[in-house]
Design a protein around this motif. Structure first.
Motif, short mmCIF file in Angstrom:
data_model
loop_
_atom_site.label_atom_id
_atom_site.label_comp_id
_atom_site.label_asym_id
_atom_site.label_seq_id
_atom_site.Cartn_x
_atom_site.Cartn_y
_atom_site.Cartn_z
N LEU A 89 0.83 -1.21 0.00
CA LEU A 89 0.00 0.00 0.00
C LEU A 89 0.87 1.26 0.00
CD1 LEU A 89 -2.86 -1.01 2.47
CD2 LEU A 89 -2.87 -1.05 -0.03
N THR A 90 1.96 1.21 0.74
CA THR A 90 2.88 2.36 0.75
C THR A 90 3.46 2.60 -0.64
OG1 THR A 90 3.45 2.02 3.08
CG2 THR A 90 5.01 3.27 1.74
N ALA A 91 3.84 1.53 -1.32
CA ALA A 91 4.41 1.67 -2.67
C ALA A 91 3.40 2.29 -3.64
CB ALA A 91 4.86 0.30 -3.18
N GLN A 92 2.14 1.95 -3.47
CA GLN A 92 1.11 2.44 -4.39
C GLN A 92 0.66 3.87 -4.09
OE1 GLN A 92 -2.22 -0.32 -5.48
NE2 GLN A 92 -1.21 -1.72 -4.07
N TYR A 93 0.59 4.22 -2.83
CA TYR A 93 -0.09 5.48 -2.46
C TYR A 93 0.76 6.43 -1.62
CZ TYR A 93 -3.92 2.36 -3.72
OH TYR A 93 -4.73 1.47 -4.36
N SER A 94 2.07 6.25 -1.64
CA SER A 94 2.94 7.02 -0.75
C SER A 94 2.90 8.53 -1.01
CB SER A 94 4.39 6.53 -0.84
OG SER A 94 4.88 6.68 -2.17
N ASP A 95 2.44 8.94 -2.19
CA ASP A 95 2.34 10.38 -2.46
C ASP A 95 1.13 11.00 -1.76
OD1 ASP A 95 4.57 10.32 -4.05
OD2 ASP A 95 3.47 10.23 -5.95
N TYR A 96 0.21 10.17 -1.32
CA TYR A 96 -1.06 10.68 -0.80
C TYR A 96 -1.36 10.31 0.65
CZ TYR A 96 -1.49 10.72 -5.88
OH TYR A 96 -1.25 10.88 -7.22
N VAL A 97 -0.91 9.14 1.06
CA VAL A 97 -1.24 8.67 2.40
C VAL A 97 -0.04 8.01 3.07
CG1 VAL A 97 -3.69 8.30 1.86
CG2 VAL A 97 -2.05 6.41 1.58
N ASP A 98 -0.15 7.85 4.38
CA ASP A 98 0.81 7.06 5.16
C ASP A 98 0.09 5.85 5.72
OD1 ASP A 98 3.02 8.73 4.81
OD2 ASP A 98 2.46 10.01 6.50
N VAL A 99 0.79 4.74 5.80
CA VAL A 99 0.23 3.49 6.32
C VAL A 99 0.90 3.19 7.65
CG1 VAL A 99 -0.14 1.04 5.89
CG2 VAL A 99 -0.11 2.65 3.96
N ARG A 100 0.08 3.00 8.68
CA ARG A 100 0.59 2.77 10.03
C ARG A 100 -0.01 1.48 10.60
NH1 ARG A 100 4.37 6.74 11.88
NH2 ARG A 100 3.90 8.69 10.85
N THR A 101 0.70 0.89 11.54
CA THR A 101 0.15 -0.27 12.24
C THR A 101 -0.39 0.16 13.59
OG1 THR A 101 2.29 -0.81 13.23
CG2 THR A 101 1.75 -1.88 11.16
N TRP A 102 -1.44 -0.51 14.02
CA TRP A 102 -1.92 -0.33 15.39
C TRP A 102 -1.09 -1.21 16.30
CZ3 TRP A 102 -7.97 -0.34 16.03
CH2 TRP A 102 -8.47 0.85 15.49
N GLY A 103 -1.03 -0.85 17.57
CA GLY A 103 -0.24 -1.62 18.52
C GLY A 103 -1.03 -2.69 19.24
N GLY A 104 -2.27 -2.93 18.84
CA GLY A 104 -3.12 -3.87 19.55
C GLY A 104 -2.90 -5.31 19.13
N PRO A 105 -3.79 -6.20 19.55
CA PRO A 105 -3.62 -7.64 19.30
C PRO A 105 -3.91 -8.08 17.88
CG PRO A 105 -5.66 -7.24 20.49
CD PRO A 105 -4.95 -5.93 20.44
N LYS A 106 -4.62 -7.27 17.10
CA LYS A 106 -4.97 -7.65 15.73
C LYS A 106 -4.02 -6.99 14.73
CE LYS A 106 -8.79 -9.85 16.92
NZ LYS A 106 -10.10 -9.49 16.40
N ALA A 107 -3.90 -7.62 13.55
CA ALA A 107 -3.05 -7.08 12.48
C ALA A 107 -3.84 -6.04 11.70
CB ALA A 107 -2.57 -8.19 11.56
N ILE A 108 -4.01 -4.88 12.33
CA ILE A 108 -4.80 -3.79 11.74
C ILE A 108 -3.85 -2.70 11.24
CG2 ILE A 108 -6.50 -1.99 12.20
CD1 ILE A 108 -7.71 -3.83 14.33
N LEU A 109 -4.07 -2.29 10.00
CA LEU A 109 -3.31 -1.19 9.42
C LEU A 109 -4.22 0.02 9.31
CD1 LEU A 109 -1.49 -3.06 6.50
CD2 LEU A 109 -0.64 -2.66 8.82
#
Length: 274
Positions: free
Chosen positions: A164-184
């Protein structure tokens, strides 16, 4: 006493493994406020998933949601409020790649709306106390969102984030949550917790050197670097620890945040006034 702005992350920091605030952490944070300091939540969570903790702690301070995309004073008008949106076309584009990226769901929201592409599963962690407004993203998302959430497997999380970062890095940032699920979480380009904390500090006339920040994940790195004193959790990532000035002796599962504040801030104040 010099007034401090204490910026606290939630998952992996203030909250324990059960995503709860323990009685000790609650007591110490309330004692910190009583001592004259300002405690502000700075989280990747939306307001709907953090409001309960704001209320539980009895806070009246501004807070940071969506990793900095929303900075506000809950339930009140605030002249320094900031909300940053991005194009809904990105939501639709990622939705079209759902199967390829092995995503469990795609959600988009701001402070007032919450849309998800499916609700035929029970995920209390995602939904908290509020069900999504509608399940049909394509039909119902008519305005630009503040944030997107996508969930994948723990094994795929890094791959999805990089794609997702490779595709949209000009427009958005992709972050991970620190919780128990693999949520971006996906927010507008340049959005980070440090920006939100700076808005609060400037509004309250708190010098940068008097900001103390606590965090555990890579979405806390800029905040830990920006603060006059950044503290990584003992359970924190390598990046968080590298960005911080110090780290707690105990993890979030053992009241590490409360222990640090008690011994490094409140106790020192008490000793000076003795």
């Amino acid at each position: 006493m010099t007034q401090k702005l204490i910026a606290i992350d939630l998952d992996g920091t203030t909250l324990n493994a059960q995503s709860l605030i323990t009685p000790k952490t609650k007591a110490v944070l309330q004692e910190t406020v009583k001592a004259g300091h300002i405690v502000s939540i700075a989280t990747g969570r939306p307001f709907r998933m953090s409001e309960q903790f704001y209320k539980e702690l009895g806070l009246t301070s501004p807070m940071v949601n969506f990793n900095g995309a929303l900075v506000h004073l809950p339930h009140r008008n605030w002249s320094f409020e900031s909300e940053t949106l991005f194009s809904r076309d990105i939501v639709f584009d990622i939705l079209a790649q759902k199967d390829e990226l092995q995503l469990d769901y795609v959600a988009a929201e701001n402070r007032d709306t919450f849309f998800v592409d499916r609700i035929d599963f029970d995920d209390a962690y995602l939904f908290s106390n509020q069900k999504p407004t509608e399940a049909n993203l394509l039909k119902n998302l008519k305005s630009n969102p503040t944030s997107m959430l996508v969930q994948t497997t723990n094994e795929m999380a890094d791959t999805v984030a990089k794609r997702l970062t490779a595709q949209y890095s000009d427009y958005v940032d992709v972050r991970t949550w620190g919780g128990p699920k693999a949520i971006l979480e996906i927010v507008a380009k340049g959005i980070e917790k440090a920006r939100g904390v700076k808005i609060i500090a400037d509004a309250l006339h708190i010098d940068r050197q008097n900001i103390m920040a606590f965090g555990d994940e890579h979405n806390d790195v800029e905040m830990l670097e920006y603060a006059g004193w950044g503290v990584a959790m003992a359970n924190g990532s390598v990046g968080a620890k590298a960005a911080a000035n110090d780290q707690t002796d105990k993890p979030n599962t053992e009241d590490g945040l409360a222990d640090y504040l008690e011994t490094r801030l409140l106790k020192k104040v008490a000793e000076k006034s003795a």
